[in-house]
Motif scaffolding. Structure first.
Motif, short mmCIF file in Angstrom:
data_model
loop_
_atom_site.label_atom_id
_atom_site.label_comp_id
_atom_site.label_asym_id
_atom_site.label_seq_id
_atom_site.Cartn_x
_atom_site.Cartn_y
_atom_site.Cartn_z
N GLY A 1 0.80 -1.22 0.00
CA GLY A 1 0.00 0.00 0.00
C GLY A 1 0.83 1.26 0.00
O GLY A 1 0.42 2.28 -0.56
N TRP A 2 1.99 1.22 0.60
CA TRP A 2 2.83 2.41 0.66
C TRP A 2 3.33 2.83 -0.72
O TRP A 2 3.74 3.97 -0.92
N LEU A 3 3.26 1.93 -1.72
CA LEU A 3 3.64 2.27 -3.09
C LEU A 3 2.43 2.66 -3.95
O LEU A 3 2.60 3.10 -5.07
N GLY A 4 1.22 2.46 -3.44
CA GLY A 4 0.02 2.84 -4.17
C GLY A 4 -0.34 1.92 -5.31
O GLY A 4 -1.15 2.28 -6.17
N ILE B 1 0.25 9.84 -5.93
CA ILE B 1 0.37 10.50 -4.62
C ILE B 1 0.96 9.54 -3.59
O ILE B 1 1.91 9.88 -2.87
N LEU B 2 0.42 8.33 -3.51
CA LEU B 2 0.93 7.35 -2.55
C LEU B 2 2.36 6.93 -2.90
O LEU B 2 3.19 6.74 -1.99
N LEU B 3 2.66 6.78 -4.17
CA LEU B 3 4.01 6.41 -4.59
C LEU B 3 5.03 7.48 -4.20
O LEU B 3 6.09 7.18 -3.66
N VAL B 4 4.68 8.75 -4.43
CA VAL B 4 5.58 9.84 -4.06
C VAL B 4 5.76 9.89 -2.55
O VAL B 4 6.89 10.05 -2.06
N LEU B 5 4.67 9.74 -1.80
CA LEU B 5 4.79 9.72 -0.34
C LEU B 5 5.69 8.56 0.11
O LEU B 5 6.52 8.72 1.02
N GLY B 6 5.52 7.41 -0.51
CA GLY B 6 6.33 6.25 -0.15
C GLY B 6 7.80 6.48 -0.43
O GLY B 6 8.67 6.16 0.39
N ILE B 7 8.11 7.06 -1.58
CA ILE B 7 9.50 7.31 -1.94
C ILE B 7 10.09 8.43 -1.09
O ILE B 7 11.27 8.38 -0.70
N LEU B 8 9.30 9.45 -0.78
CA LEU B 8 9.78 10.52 0.09
C LEU B 8 10.15 10.03 1.48
O LEU B 8 10.87 10.70 2.21
N GLY B 9 9.65 8.87 1.84
CA GLY B 9 9.98 8.29 3.13
C GLY B 9 11.47 8.07 3.31
O GLY B 9 11.97 8.08 4.43
N PHE B 10 12.20 7.91 2.20
CA PHE B 10 13.65 7.77 2.30
C PHE B 10 14.30 9.08 2.77
O PHE B 10 15.38 9.07 3.34
N ILE C 1 2.84 6.89 6.59
CA ILE C 1 1.50 7.45 6.32
C ILE C 1 0.87 6.75 5.12
O ILE C 1 -0.28 6.30 5.19
N SER C 2 1.63 6.63 4.02
CA SER C 2 1.05 5.97 2.84
C SER C 2 0.83 4.48 3.11
O SER C 2 -0.11 3.88 2.59
N GLY C 3 1.68 3.87 3.93
CA GLY C 3 1.50 2.46 4.29
C GLY C 3 0.24 2.24 5.11
O GLY C 3 -0.48 1.27 4.90
N ILE C 4 -0.02 3.15 6.04
CA ILE C 4 -1.25 3.05 6.85
C ILE C 4 -2.48 3.24 5.98
O ILE C 4 -3.47 2.51 6.12
#
Length: 143
Positions: free
Chosen positions: A76-79, A93-102, A111-114
């Motif tokens: 889910g964190w990758l969308g 949006i979820l993909l960008v949030l997931g990648i920004l996690g780095f 957040i995107s994983g939840i």
């Protein structure tokens, strides 16, 4: 002595001939077994392939509930579940949030994983008809 050598030579030649004949029979049997095994393997692979195609067609056809739900929970964190349902903007949006996690020590990835986890659970708890009407026909992008 020469007769003994000749008899011994004849016996050895007979034994060698028998060994060659036995090896040829064993090779032929092994080849036959290998061909049988290859045929069975081809049939099994074809059955598996047909089954996988049928499952994929069923999943990628009208109702994508199971695929989207499982991908929402696991990735889910990758969308990816959003892309499966055709929600490209939300997936990005979820993909960008997931990648920004780095860069944000995992905060945006969490957040995107939840979000993905919650959506995956929601998808899987809805009935097939309700999921289809809500997310595929009604195009409800979030929760």
């Amino acid at each position: 002595m020469s007769d003994d050598n000749k008899n011994l030579s004849d016996d050895l030649n007979d034994m060698l001939g028998d060994a060659k004949e036995g090896a040829k029979k064993a090779a032929d049997e092994a080849k036959e077994k290998a061909n049988e095994f290859a045929g069975e393997a081809k049939n099994s692979a074809k059955e598996f392939s047909d089954s996988a195609k049928e499952t994929f067609n069923r999943t990628s056809g009208d109702n994508k509930k199971l695929l989207a739900g499982i991908l929402g929970i696991l990735l889910g964190w990758l969308g990816i579940h959003k892309f499966i349902l055709g929600y490209n903007k939300e997936g990005i949006i979820l993909l960008v949030l997931g990648i920004l996690g780095f860069l944000t020590c995992g905060i945006t990835s969490a957040i995107s994983g939840i979000i993905g986890l919650i959506e995956g659970i929601i998808y899987l708890t809805k009935s097939d008809e309700e999921f289809y009407n809500t997310y595929q026909i009604g195009r409800k992008p979030w929760f």
